[in-house]
Every structure is written in C-alpha cells, then in structure tokens.
Design an enzyme around this catalytic site. Sequence first.
Site, PDB file in Angstrom:
ATOM      1  CG  LEU A   1      19.163  52.572  24.222  1.00 51.08           C
ATOM      2  CD1 LEU A   1      18.271  51.461  23.677  1.00 51.08           C
ATOM      3  CD2 LEU A   1      20.499  52.567  23.466  1.00 51.08           C
TER       4      LEU A   1
ATOM      5  CG  ASP B   1      33.087  35.869  22.780  1.00 52.44           C
ATOM      6  OD1 ASP B   1      34.143  36.411  23.167  1.00 52.44           O
ATOM      7  OD2 ASP B   1      32.937  34.632  22.747  1.00 52.44           O
TER       8      ASP B   1
ATOM      9  CG  HIS C   1      39.688  44.076  23.676  1.00 60.27           C
ATOM     10  ND1 HIS C   1      38.661  43.148  23.711  1.00 60.27           N
ATOM     11  CD2 HIS C   1      40.765  43.441  24.234  1.00 60.27           C
ATOM     12  CE1 HIS C   1      39.102  42.017  24.252  1.00 60.27           C
ATOM     13  NE2 HIS C   1      40.377  42.172  24.571  1.00 60.27           N
TER      14      HIS C   1
HETATM   15  C1  IPE Z   1      31.928  36.541  27.790  1.00 63.41           C
HETATM   16  O1  IPE Z   1      32.955  36.316  26.884  1.00 63.41           O
HETATM   17  C2  IPE Z   1      32.137  37.822  28.503  1.00 63.41           C
HETATM   18  C3  IPE Z   1      32.058  39.024  27.687  1.00 63.41           C
HETATM   19  C4  IPE Z   1      31.747  39.129  26.434  1.00 63.41           C
HETATM   20  C5  IPE Z   1      32.339  40.246  28.398  1.00 63.41           C
HETATM   21  P1  IPE Z   1      34.199  35.387  27.222  1.00 63.41           P
HETATM   22  O2  IPE Z   1      35.040  35.384  26.005  1.00 63.41           O
HETATM   23  O3  IPE Z   1      34.846  35.820  28.479  1.00 63.41           O
HETATM   24  O4  IPE Z   1      33.491  33.980  27.459  1.00 63.41           O
HETATM   25  P2  IPE Z   1      34.115  32.513  27.516  1.00 63.41           P
HETATM   26  O5  IPE Z   1      35.221  32.537  28.507  1.00 63.41           O
HETATM   27  O6  IPE Z   1      34.614  32.188  26.139  1.00 63.41           O
HETATM   28  O7  IPE Z   1      32.969  31.627  27.905  1.00 63.41           O
HETATM   29  C1  IPE Z   2      34.986  39.765  24.073  1.00 65.83           C
HETATM   30  O1  IPE Z   2      35.969  39.361  23.170  1.00 65.83           O
HETATM   31  C2  IPE Z   2      35.427  40.919  24.925  1.00 65.83           C
HETATM   32  C3  IPE Z   2      35.678  40.587  26.344  1.00 65.83           C
HETATM   33  C4  IPE Z   2      35.459  39.439  26.903  1.00 65.83           C
HETATM   34  C5  IPE Z   2      36.219  41.653  27.154  1.00 65.83           C
HETATM   35  P1  IPE Z   2      37.101  38.318  23.590  1.00 65.83           P
HETATM   36  O2  IPE Z   2      38.268  39.080  24.128  1.00 65.83           O
HETATM   37  O3  IPE Z   2      36.555  37.295  24.505  1.00 65.83           O
HETATM   38  O4  IPE Z   2      37.455  37.704  22.189  1.00 65.83           O
HETATM   39  P2  IPE Z   2      37.791  36.180  21.883  1.00 65.83           P
HETATM   40  O5  IPE Z   2      36.631  35.347  22.360  1.00 65.83           O
HETATM   41  O6  IPE Z   2      39.062  35.852  22.605  1.00 65.83           O
HETATM   42  O7  IPE Z   2      37.942  36.142  20.389  1.00 65.83           O
HETATM   43 MG    MG Z   3      35.709  35.457  24.161  1.00 61.83          MG
END
Ligand code: IPE
Ligand code: IPE
Ligand code: MG
Length: 248
Positions: A136, A25, A42
């Site tokens: 792995l 995240d 990303h």
């Molecule tokens: C969780 O992250 C899902 C992934 C890392 C793929 P999100 O960014 O979607 O989670 P929330 O919405 O903040 O809980």
């Molecule tokens: C995690 O990073 C990746 C996915 C959920 C695909 P985020 O896109 O949720 O990044 P933040 O939480 O908005 O910073």
């Molecule tokens: Mg996120």
Amino acid sequence: MSKNNSAPVNAKNNGVPRHIAIIMDGNGRWATKRFMPRFAGHAKGVKTINKVVNACIDRGVEYLTLFAFSSENWRRPPDEVSLLMQLFRKVLIGEIKQMGERNIRLKVVGDLSKFDKDLQTMVHNAESETAANTGLTLTICANYGGRWDIVNACNKLVASGVKQEDITEEQLSANLAMAYAPDPDMLIRTGGEARVSNFLLWQLAYSEYYFTDTFWPDFDGKALDEAIESFQKRERRFGKTSEQIRAQ
Ligand code: IPE
Ligand code: IPE
Ligand code: MG
C-alpha cells in the site's frame, strides 16, 4: 483529458477502488459528545488510521490518502495545533517499524516548510526508509491545500521554463504533489459535512464522493466496506452516456 482522470477501477480486484482518499473529520465532535477534550478525539482518530490502513491492505486497495492537517487548520487554537503536531511526531516514531512489516510505502505531502525542522527530518527519514516497499502507498496530507498544490505546480512549471503553449493538463498533473498516484477513485468524508474543504481539488474531478455521518474515531473496516459497496453500485461515465459505458 489528463491521463490520471481516466484511471480505471481495479478490475482485477472485484471493483475495489485502487485509490481511496479520506477526509478524516469529526474527531472534535466525537470527543465533545463524550465530555472529553478535543484532543482525546484526535488520539482515538490515530487508532482508527491503523484499523483503516489494515482494512485497505486486506481489501487490495493500492493507494490510501488521508487528510490529516489542512492549510487552514493553523487557524485553530495554538494548543490544539501543537497537540496535533505532537501526535504526528508520535505516529512517525511509533508506526515506522510496523510500516516496514506491512510493506507500506509512506508519503507525506503538503507545505512541510512550515513544520519544525526536526519534524521535517523525521518525515524525510520515514519516507526514505519505506520508499522501496511495494504494498500500500499511504499518503498523509499535512499542511496540505488543493489550491496550494495547484499554485505550487504552476510555479514549478514556470521555473522549468516551459513555454505557455506547452502547458497542458498532463503537465500540470505531473507537477502536483501526488503525481506518483492515479487520481482517487473514491473520496470518503466522515463527520457529516458534505464539503471538500480544499482537499485534492484537481485530483477529485472525477472521483465518486461518499459522505457519512460517522465520526472518524468510530470509522472501521465495516464502515469502509459500506463505502466500497456504495462505490461498486455507481456507474462512472467520465462524460460518456450510460449506453456507451455498458457497451465497453
Ligand atoms: C478538513 O476538516 C481537514 C482535515 C480533516 C484535516 P476541517 O474540520 O478542518 O474542515 P472544515 O473547516 O469543517 O471545512
Ligand atoms: C478532523 O477532526 C481532524 C483535523 C481537522 C485535524 P476535527 O478536529 O475537524 O473534528 P470536528 O470537525 O471539530 O468534530
Ligand atoms: Mg472538522
């Protein structure tokens, strides 16, 4: 108790967890902080995956499970969703050769029926091309949700005609998407949030949780070592007392 819940830490390998699960995240915030579009985060996040996979191999981790796209991530703006899908395609095409070289067995779990047909085919091909690799086991969770996984397992049990009195934790575990792996020893979540966001709900019942403020694009081998160090200081009791654990 389900057999998976008692999966031991890899004693042969200095207490390095056998199975690490990561909620990757913070990509969006990493980019926003730099006045870049979320997609740049990303893209950088994919580079981090490579680094962390290699670091896990070097440290003797047997299973690495990465949350790449949740069942709820469809709620994001369509542009971001489609960019994430493109990135997934690119990774599948670009990394498959390297996976062979690094002896990685790739698994993709989640409700793949929602993906474009060509992407589904790419996933199946990548899985079968790496199926015989013995290093792995890298699992990518895509359109995955812990609740989906449990409901899916229940549906499979019902379809198999199992009698109500024969439904056990072992049976349910055996029908989950990751039945091939022990439960994660450690869950890492980057990006500063301390929540599970519908990841491996059943399988994380006895995992050690590690939350770090580091955004996923900044995570690396050193950050992984810090997480492993924290894990090694913990005492996993599985319901027993400290005295019992020390007497083992
Ligand atoms: C969780 O992250 C899902 C992934 C890392 C793929 P999100 O960014 O979607 O989670 P929330 O919405 O903040 O809980
Ligand atoms: C995690 O990073 C990746 C996915 C959920 C695909 P985020 O896109 O949720 O990044 P933040 O939480 O908005 O910073
Ligand atoms: Mg996120």
